[in-house]
Design an enzyme around this catalytic site. Structure first.
Site, short mmCIF file in Angstrom:
data_model
loop_
_atom_site.label_atom_id
_atom_site.label_comp_id
_atom_site.label_asym_id
_atom_site.label_seq_id
_atom_site.Cartn_x
_atom_site.Cartn_y
_atom_site.Cartn_z
N GLU A 64 34.17 30.37 64.70
CA GLU A 64 33.77 29.61 65.89
C GLU A 64 33.94 28.10 65.71
O GLU A 64 33.94 27.60 64.59
CB GLU A 64 32.31 29.95 66.24
CG GLU A 64 32.18 31.38 66.70
CD GLU A 64 30.75 31.79 67.05
OE1 GLU A 64 30.60 32.57 67.99
OE2 GLU A 64 29.80 31.35 66.38
N CYS B 140 32.60 20.22 66.15
CA CYS B 140 31.98 20.84 64.98
C CYS B 140 32.95 21.91 64.47
O CYS B 140 33.19 22.92 65.14
CB CYS B 140 30.64 21.43 65.41
SG CYS B 140 29.73 22.17 64.06
N CYS C 27 30.20 32.77 55.08
CA CYS C 27 29.77 31.81 54.05
C CYS C 27 29.30 32.60 52.84
O CYS C 27 28.65 33.63 53.00
CB CYS C 27 28.63 30.94 54.60
SG CYS C 27 28.17 29.58 53.50
N CYS D 32 21.59 30.71 53.00
CA CYS D 32 20.39 29.98 53.37
C CYS D 32 19.63 30.86 54.36
O CYS D 32 20.23 31.40 55.30
CB CYS D 32 20.77 28.64 53.98
SG CYS D 32 21.84 27.69 52.86
N CYS E 297 19.76 30.38 58.30
CA CYS E 297 21.06 30.15 58.93
C CYS E 297 21.72 31.48 59.28
O CYS E 297 21.85 32.36 58.44
CB CYS E 297 21.96 29.37 57.97
SG CYS E 297 23.66 29.20 58.53
N CYS F 4 23.18 24.38 65.93
CA CYS F 4 23.26 24.44 64.46
C CYS F 4 22.70 25.76 63.96
O CYS F 4 21.58 26.13 64.29
CB CYS F 4 22.37 23.37 63.82
SG CYS F 4 22.78 21.73 64.21
#
Ligand code: SAH
Ligand code: SF4
Length: 395
Positions: free
Chosen positions: A123, A136, A143, A147, A150, A374
């Site tokens: 994205e 962004c 990933c 975290c 997230c 975010c």
């Protein structure tokens, strides 16, 4: 396929971290020119059979068409003869990631679901403001880090994006915003943040090579002062990021004690807070005019007490850091285990930092209604098992 199983080691004191899946060549065997530095375009043309002088001239022309005019079709390159256009079309491509879906939030934020040529989804988000427009950009599909607050962290890493796919995001945004030629005044897209999916410093070479083209005055022409790279704290790569890329640095600090940071930003178990802050103090190019941004997600009853705020101030002063703090209200996603701190708590936290002379604005959440804020980025890619992805890659 050997490329799928190659493990890349990350320098650092702890065990090397395996990063699976190098990018795979295109199925049609053509060579993508986006993401290649000028010199490599020249070498590719020469390697395919052009005379050295021709290769040099044509590389210059093609570069101009790609990055100044946004043209990807060789037949539209009018200073290239018809025969050569056909020759180029047979061997090379200039593409963007495929757009699968484009959404617009009620606040004007746009989100694109994009697909790589080998079928992986990721994205990209554009956030318009009165005085700027920020793109962004993603650096990885998924990933490797996880975290706990997230959404991207719940995905497995599928693969690193290559320079073409990173530069391609910026080109695609320019297409969508109608911003070619790139020299035009009053552009909407003025800033770039490497804050999409993925940890950019775990894909260092590709991110560096891509940003070099984005920053090239004859390329996409965005100043390094308008580009920010955000890292969760890959300490061994931070000095190189400063030296070889030189953009603004943002660090996802999110906690001030080992206990809490170990839990919510697990890379902290490998590179602790002291090491991280020392790397920030040593970051080349950081000074009072170009401060390091500390990102701090506000999680109710987890990291948001006044004592936490005071400790944050103490740490920034102890390392003498030219810093600003960006407080990010937690953006919830389905299944997340946290709540966002109350507005009063955030205010109190912010005023303690502010009273110590450090700027601490609260980031306004943007595009929440389309899951573009975010930490909300996540695609369907992870629903496929690794075995399924391997079968697809082998097919
Ligand atoms: N991987 C990089 C960059 C991507 S994330 C990094 O971690 O820095 C950009 C910022 O959004 C990071 O500070 C990240 O910690 C934060 N973030 C992640 N999930 C979030 C959430 N649910 N709510 C608010 N911020 C979040
Ligand atoms: Fe990865 Fe950054 Fe999300 Fe952590 S916050 S899981 S490093 S994308």
């Amino acid at each position: 396929m050997s490329a799928d199983t190659t493990l890349m080691s990350i320098p650092g004191p702890a065990d090397p971290l395996p990063v699976p899946r190098a990018a795979v060549p295109r199925a049609d065997g053509k060579v993508e020119l986006i993401g290649l530095p000028r010199e490599k375009i020249r070498a590719a043309l020469e390697g395919a059979g052009l005379e050295p002088k021709q290769a040099k001239l044509r590389a210059k022309q093609i570069w101009h068409w790609i990055y100044n005019r946004g043209v990807g079709d060789f037949t539209a390159m009018t200073d290239v003869g018809k025969a050569l256009q056909a020759w180029l079309t047979e061997r090379f491509v200039v593409t963007r990631p495929e757009v699968i879906e484009a959404q617009v939030s009620t606040d004007g934020t746009r989100k694109w679901l994009l697909r790589t040529h080998d079928g992986h989804d990721f994205e990209m988000v554009f956030i318009p403001d009165a005085d700027r427009g920020t793109l962004c950009v993603s650096s990885q599909v998924g990933c490797t880090l996880n975290c706990t607050f997230c959404h991207t962290g719940t995905m497995k890493l599928v693969r690193n994006l290559d320079p073409a796919e990173i530069v391609g995001q910026v080109m695609l945004a320019r297409d969508a915003l109608g911003e070619w030629p790139s020299s035009q005044e009053g552009r909407m897209l003025t800033n770039i943040v490497m804050m999409g999916m993925g940890e950019p410093l775990y894909n260092f070479d590709n991110v560096r090579d891509a940003l070099k083209i984005v920053m090239d005055g004859d390329g996409l022409g965005l100043s390094k002062r308008r580009i920010t790279l955000s890292t969760s704290g890959v300490v061994p790569m931070m000095a190189r990021a400063g030296e070889e890329i030189g953009v603004n640095l943002a660090v996802s600090l999110h906690a001030v004690t080992k206990e809490v940071r170990d839990e919510i930003v697990p890379i902290n178990r490998k590179y602790g807070i002291e090491q991280l802050l020392q790397a920030c103090a040593d970051y080349p190019g950081a000074n009072n005019a170009r401060r390091i941004t500390f990102e701090y997600v506000m999680l109710k009853d987890k990291n948001d007490s006044d004592a936490d705020a005071r400790e944050l101030v103490r740490l920034i002063h102890a390392y003498d850091l030219p810093a600003k703090v960006n407080l990010i209200p937690f953006n919830p996603w389905e299944g997340s285990a946290y709540l966002c701190s109350t507005p009063e708590r955030i205010k109190s936290f912010s005023s303690i930092i502010f009273a110590a002379g450090i700027s601490a604005p609260v980031r306004t959440p943007r595009g929440r209604d389309i899951d573009a804020a975010c930490g909300q980025l996540k695609t369907a890619a992870e629903k496929k098992s690794r075995a399924q992805l391997d079968r697809e890659a082998a097919a």
